[in-house]
Design a protein around this motif. Structure first.
Motif, PDB file in Angstrom:
ATOM      1  N   UNK A  36       0.843  -1.181   0.000  1.00 29.20           N
ATOM      2  CA  UNK A  36       0.000   0.000   0.000  1.00 29.20           C
ATOM      3  C   UNK A  36       0.889   1.247   0.000  1.00 29.20           C
ATOM      4  N   UNK A  38       0.773   5.444   1.103  1.00 26.96           N
ATOM      5  CA  UNK A  38       0.034   6.441   1.860  1.00 26.96           C
ATOM      6  C   UNK A  38       0.697   7.810   1.732  1.00 26.96           C
ATOM      7  N   UNK A  42      -3.925  11.241   4.204  1.00 31.58           N
ATOM      8  CA  UNK A  42      -4.811  10.395   3.410  1.00 31.58           C
ATOM      9  C   UNK A  42      -4.724   8.961   3.915  1.00 31.58           C
ATOM     10  N   UNK A  43      -5.738   8.173   3.578  1.00 32.80           N
ATOM     11  CA  UNK A  43      -5.671   6.760   3.892  1.00 32.80           C
ATOM     12  C   UNK A  43      -4.784   6.031   2.902  1.00 32.80           C
ATOM     13  N   UNK A  44      -4.232   4.887   3.281  1.00 31.71           N
ATOM     14  CA  UNK A  44      -3.435   4.103   2.342  1.00 31.71           C
ATOM     15  C   UNK A  44      -4.263   3.661   1.142  1.00 31.71           C
TER      16      UNK A  44
ATOM     17  N   UNK B  44       0.196   3.118  11.204  1.00 31.18           N
ATOM     18  CA  UNK B  44      -1.236   2.871  11.402  1.00 31.18           C
ATOM     19  C   UNK B  44      -1.442   1.848  12.500  1.00 31.18           C
ATOM     20  N   UNK B  88      -5.143  10.856  13.714  1.00 33.65           N
ATOM     21  CA  UNK B  88      -5.840  10.744  12.438  1.00 33.65           C
ATOM     22  C   UNK B  88      -6.538   9.389  12.436  1.00 33.65           C
ATOM     23  N   UNK B  90      -8.903   6.564  10.722  1.00 34.87           N
ATOM     24  CA  UNK B  90      -9.266   6.079   9.393  1.00 34.87           C
ATOM     25  C   UNK B  90     -10.189   4.873   9.500  1.00 34.87           C
ATOM     26  N   UNK B 102      -9.834   2.666   2.018  1.00 32.70           N
ATOM     27  CA  UNK B 102      -9.875   3.571   3.160  1.00 32.70           C
ATOM     28  C   UNK B 102     -10.727   4.807   2.889  1.00 32.70           C
ATOM     29  N   UNK B 103     -11.307   5.329   3.970  1.00 34.16           N
ATOM     30  CA  UNK B 103     -12.001   6.598   3.908  1.00 34.16           C
ATOM     31  C   UNK B 103     -11.009   7.739   3.932  1.00 34.16           C
ATOM     32  N   UNK B 104     -11.527   8.964   3.920  1.00 30.62           N
ATOM     33  CA  UNK B 104     -10.671  10.137   3.857  1.00 30.62           C
ATOM     34  C   UNK B 104     -10.080  10.509   5.212  1.00 30.62           C
ATOM     35  N   UNK B 105     -10.583   9.923   6.269  1.00 30.19           N
ATOM     36  CA  UNK B 105      -9.998  10.151   7.581  1.00 30.19           C
ATOM     37  C   UNK B 105     -10.624  11.304   8.344  1.00 30.19           C
TER      38      UNK B 105
END
Lengths: 113, 111
Positions: A36, A38, A42-44, B44, B88, B90, B102-105
């Motif tokens: 992935x 990132x 932003x999300x991965x 994460x 943050x 997610x 994934x969403x925008x967070x």
């Protein structure tokens, strides 16, 4: 879920090919290797996935040796926009572990002009 | 096509206040759902995952909780926020196996 180990950071100049290696010594028979990307805030997002040998798409190539204990993500001719954190994961598509998507610290790639 | 919605995008909350973050997925059924947190400059951290309605697995003990009242809805909550809850957040979904989306967070700042 197989534990993965990657370099914390890498630097590269624009236009060069970048290879990021991931170690997954305890990978299971039914685990797939997934990468992935990132960007900040932003999300991965999914880049590429493979099981063995070589996989190529429009973004990257993934090389997996026969013993599958490591894998290499190859980014051809990187640009400044490829500056991001890259995560390597190894997990199965079904059964226990297929839903425990645990991301490590990833590799922070910095592309230099 | 499948889409994931997460809101709000940013949130500033005082210490001790409650929290509710919502995530919904469209265009798929029976997805695996996830909540992650990322502290500044860190990786994460998987907080919760769910493989079905009412089924929640917690990865890290903390003052957060999650619920899945509907198939495509995932909620992250806290009764009393701590300063260390800043980060943050997610939400993500995946089909049974395969890649995660994934969403925008939500950028949460606890003050």
């Amino acid at each position: 879920l197989a534990k993965t180990t990657q370099p914390i950071s890498m630097d590269s100049y624009e236009g060069q090919e970048v290879n990021i290696t991931c170690s997954h010594n305890n990978i299971a028979t039914n685990d797939y290797i997934t990468w992935y990307q990132q960007f900040p805030s932003q999300g991965p997002r999914f880049i590429i996935q493979g099981y063995k040998t070589k996989v190529t798409n429009e973004v990257a190539s993934l090389f997996i040796p026969a013993d599958r204990k490591s894998s290499t993500l190859s980014l051809p001719r990187v640009s400044l926009s490829d500056t991001a954190v890259y995560y390597c994961l190894a997990y199965p598509f079904s059964g226990a572990g297929s839903y425990q998507l645990t991301f490590g610290k990833g590799t922070k790639l910095s592309v230099i002009p | 096509s499948q889409t994931i919605h997460q809101w709000p995008a940013t949130l500033v909350q005082p210490v001790g206040s409650p929290l509710s973050l919502e995530c919904t997925v469209e265009g798929t059924s029976n997805p695996n759902l996830y909540w992650y947190r990322q502290a500044a400059g860190r990786g994460l951290q998987l907080l919760f995952y769910s493989v079905g309605i009412g089924q929640i697995s917690s990865e890290v003990p903390q003052n957060l909780s999650a619920s899945r009242p509907q198939d495509r809805q995932f909620i992250l909550s806290s009764k009393k926020l701590l300063l260390s809850d800043s980060g943050f957040y997610l939400c993500a979904w995946s089909p049974r196996g395969g890649e995660a989306f994934f969403g925008q967070g939500t950028r949460l700042t606890v003050v």
